[in-house]
Design an enzyme around this catalytic site. Sequence first.
Site, short mmCIF file in Angstrom:
data_model
loop_
_atom_site.label_atom_id
_atom_site.label_comp_id
_atom_site.label_asym_id
_atom_site.label_seq_id
_atom_site.Cartn_x
_atom_site.Cartn_y
_atom_site.Cartn_z
N ARG B 265 0.86 -1.18 0.00
CA ARG B 265 0.00 0.00 0.00
C ARG B 265 0.90 1.24 0.00
NH1 ARG B 265 -2.31 1.13 5.32
NH2 ARG B 265 -1.04 3.00 5.21
N HIS B 269 -3.60 4.96 4.36
CA HIS B 269 -4.74 4.07 4.59
C HIS B 269 -6.02 4.66 3.98
CE1 HIS B 269 -7.63 1.45 6.45
NE2 HIS B 269 -8.16 2.44 7.13
N TYR B 278 3.76 6.11 11.20
CA TYR B 278 4.10 4.71 11.44
C TYR B 278 5.07 4.10 10.43
CZ TYR B 278 0.08 4.29 8.24
OH TYR B 278 -0.79 4.42 7.19
C1 LIG Z 1 -14.31 -5.32 12.42
C2 LIG Z 1 -13.49 -4.11 12.16
N1 LIG Z 1 -12.52 -3.76 13.03
C3 LIG Z 1 -11.79 -2.64 12.83
C4 LIG Z 1 -12.02 -1.84 11.75
C5 LIG Z 1 -11.22 -0.57 11.56
N2 LIG Z 1 -10.28 -0.75 10.44
C6 LIG Z 1 -10.61 -0.30 9.21
S1 LIG Z 1 -9.45 -0.71 8.09
C7 LIG Z 1 -8.48 -1.48 9.22
C8 LIG Z 1 -7.21 -2.14 8.77
C9 LIG Z 1 -7.44 -3.18 7.71
O1 LIG Z 1 -6.25 -3.71 7.23
P1 LIG Z 1 -6.21 -4.83 6.11
O2 LIG Z 1 -7.22 -5.87 6.41
O3 LIG Z 1 -4.82 -5.27 5.97
O4 LIG Z 1 -6.72 -4.09 4.80
P2 LIG Z 1 -6.13 -2.79 4.07
O5 LIG Z 1 -6.77 -1.59 4.71
O6 LIG Z 1 -4.66 -2.83 4.19
O7 LIG Z 1 -6.59 -2.90 2.66
C10 LIG Z 1 -9.06 -1.39 10.49
C11 LIG Z 1 -8.45 -1.91 11.72
C12 LIG Z 1 -13.05 -2.23 10.86
N3 LIG Z 1 -13.34 -1.52 9.76
N4 LIG Z 1 -13.76 -3.36 11.08
#
Ligand SMILES: Cc1ncc(C[n+]2csc(CCOP(=O)(O)OP(=O)(O)O)c2C)c(N)n1
Lengths: 334, 365
Positions: B265, B269, B278
Amino acid sequence: MTATASQSTKTMTMVAAINDALALALARDPAVHIFGEDVGVMGGVFRATDGLQARFGVERVFDTPLAEAGIVGMGIGMGLAGLKPVAEIQFAGFLYPALDQILSHLGRYRHRTRSRYHLPMVVRAPYGGGVHTPEQHADSPEAILAHTPGVKVVIPATPHDAKGLLLAAIEDPDPVFFLEAIKLYRSVKEEVPETYYTTPLGKARVVTGGDDVTVIAYGGMVEVAQKAAEAARSHGIGVEVIDLRTLVPLDTETILSSVVKTGRVVVVTEAPRTGGFHSEIAATIAEEAIEHLQAPIVRVTGFDAPYPPFTSIEDVYRPNPVRVAKAIRQVLSY
Amino acid sequence: MPQPPFQAQAAPAAAPEAPDETLQLIAPDGTVTRPDRLPDPETRVRLYRHMRRVRHFDERAWVLYRTGRMGVFPPYGGMEASQVGTAAALTPDDWLFPTYRDTGAALTYGLPLEQTIAYWRTSPHGWAMPQNLKILPFYIPIATQYPQAVGAALAERRLGTRNVAMAYIGDGGSSEGDFHEALNFAGALNAPCVFILQNNGWAISVPTHTQTRARNLARRADGYGLPGVRVDGNDVLATYQVTREAVTRARNGEGPTLIETVTYRVKPHTVADDPSRYRSEADTAGWDAKDPLTRLRTHLLQEGLLTEEEDHAFAREIEAEFEAALRVADSFPEPTPAEIVDHVFAEPTPQLVRQRAQLLAEEQA
Ligand SMILES: Cc1ncc(C[n+]2csc(CCOP(=O)(O)OP(=O)(O)O)c2C)c(N)n1
């Protein structure tokens, strides 16, 4: 306990007050451990845990894998074994994967072991709307939690209370949910003592006194209620605004003594209307003080629909001072 | 209607790749490393066009956000090969379960541009998914889509079709219980499912090595008896090939596959995130050289499958298409307050009827 002249105070936002409380708790009690998604290196998406990992180390303040059931379940084990877990769920709307751990276990350990085990755990979660977050980031699930026997539910409305109530929650021998209104994190500032102090759980706060109407609110709705009360006051109506601070334990004494005085009640929440905690408050008043009521209790709430992801109309979902003022007029004109 | 067997009849096919290999067909400089597995020339050009188009969307979304014409948007720039190559292996009869990160996959699958713009503007016009596609709104809660995809896949089998369900997740999301339950169910029930796990190195601020001790997420499939494939997520030809093979296996009743696309990425975010808290710029720098679009473009130019002029003409086409869609999206009216309580039940409850009346009264006041 309030700040006295001899105490040094500092102007703090709510998120700063929470950060300060967490730092004091970590410094005071080596059993306190803070964990959750992004709480370590990043200091949390709202910066509530900012700088804590650097100060207290990665053993005490750490990032977990992304799994809410894991976070709460692991916290339960830590608490059973003698630590003081303070978990963060990134948004209250993402508590749901952890509901099995919460409903089946968190609230039951004391009861199911006849107090042999207990859970001195705190789960912090930002909740509520008003800041245009994406879908499912604005939920208010306090009724689900308050309906779970064995867990306490705390929702501060000011920086001063946030610090004192959080320290009380961490000291508490039982599990406590600590819900933080996202809207309030940075929008309110006040003088907060820099020292350690606790604000007892189960004691509501009378925000403004008044003889005509009682408006009961908590968390993000307290300032909405206050604005409506100010507007009413300019029309010569005395509104007593009560900030519940904690839903469990509920301070029925403060509620009822106000109701006895005013005889008219408005309850405000941003949660959906049906089956919410506001209905519990209305039912309690009806049970205990119906002979003092001079008008039906009016609830000002969200709607029986998911919190809208549509930015341009979310402010319609969330109660505003105009809706509260209308409810005040309604109970007065009965 | 003949029904394929619900439970696996025989042991599932062996993993098509050695589990620790990361399949790559073209190197970052555009040279072909696996000529035996290259898709045909038309497919390569088609994938390039998709990638360019979704890259354009990502770039325009940023600009629109800055000028207040788009809501909070999770960018995917740099991950186009991971999204395009996988989604391009589906037909509109197949299911797509995308996360918030997967706008590129949704556009490739066929979600109309104006609707996608409207979605990220938080307009209701973006939420009603088109009748001719089997796509769900972008999933915001992490991992919940995985078990649902298993259900959709099983339903297709029960209904006697050869359609498959594809679901996306991130490296962070693969820590959730739902991910593991879904893989186990899909294997046990032989669901025609393709699970895409985009390992982009980060879950907001948490790097994959803090997220899990596992160093190879495709290997997680082993524990559930599924084939797990690891692929260079910045090589669209590789992601396309392995996904097509997984889709074919699923269509033929040979069951689910987990595909880990190893990517990065490079963007924050979301448009509102500050990654300097970070990670360092050095962390991301190396990944720019692996840009999926440049890689395929170099390859196509070298092979004579694309000329500079064609590429420029195509860029202008994409731009015109986007601007036209933006005008359509601009013409969508703002939602009215009463829409808050619409679409909760087929038949609104008496409470909702009352609440709708209240909203209308307030609107008129
Ligand atoms: C159940 C849940 N917990 C926490 C969040 C908050 N949150 C949104 S994105 C994220 C990180 C996700 O990382 P990843 O699965 O690696 O996907 P990426 O964003 O890197 O595509 C978090 C903790 C959420 N949306 N849903």
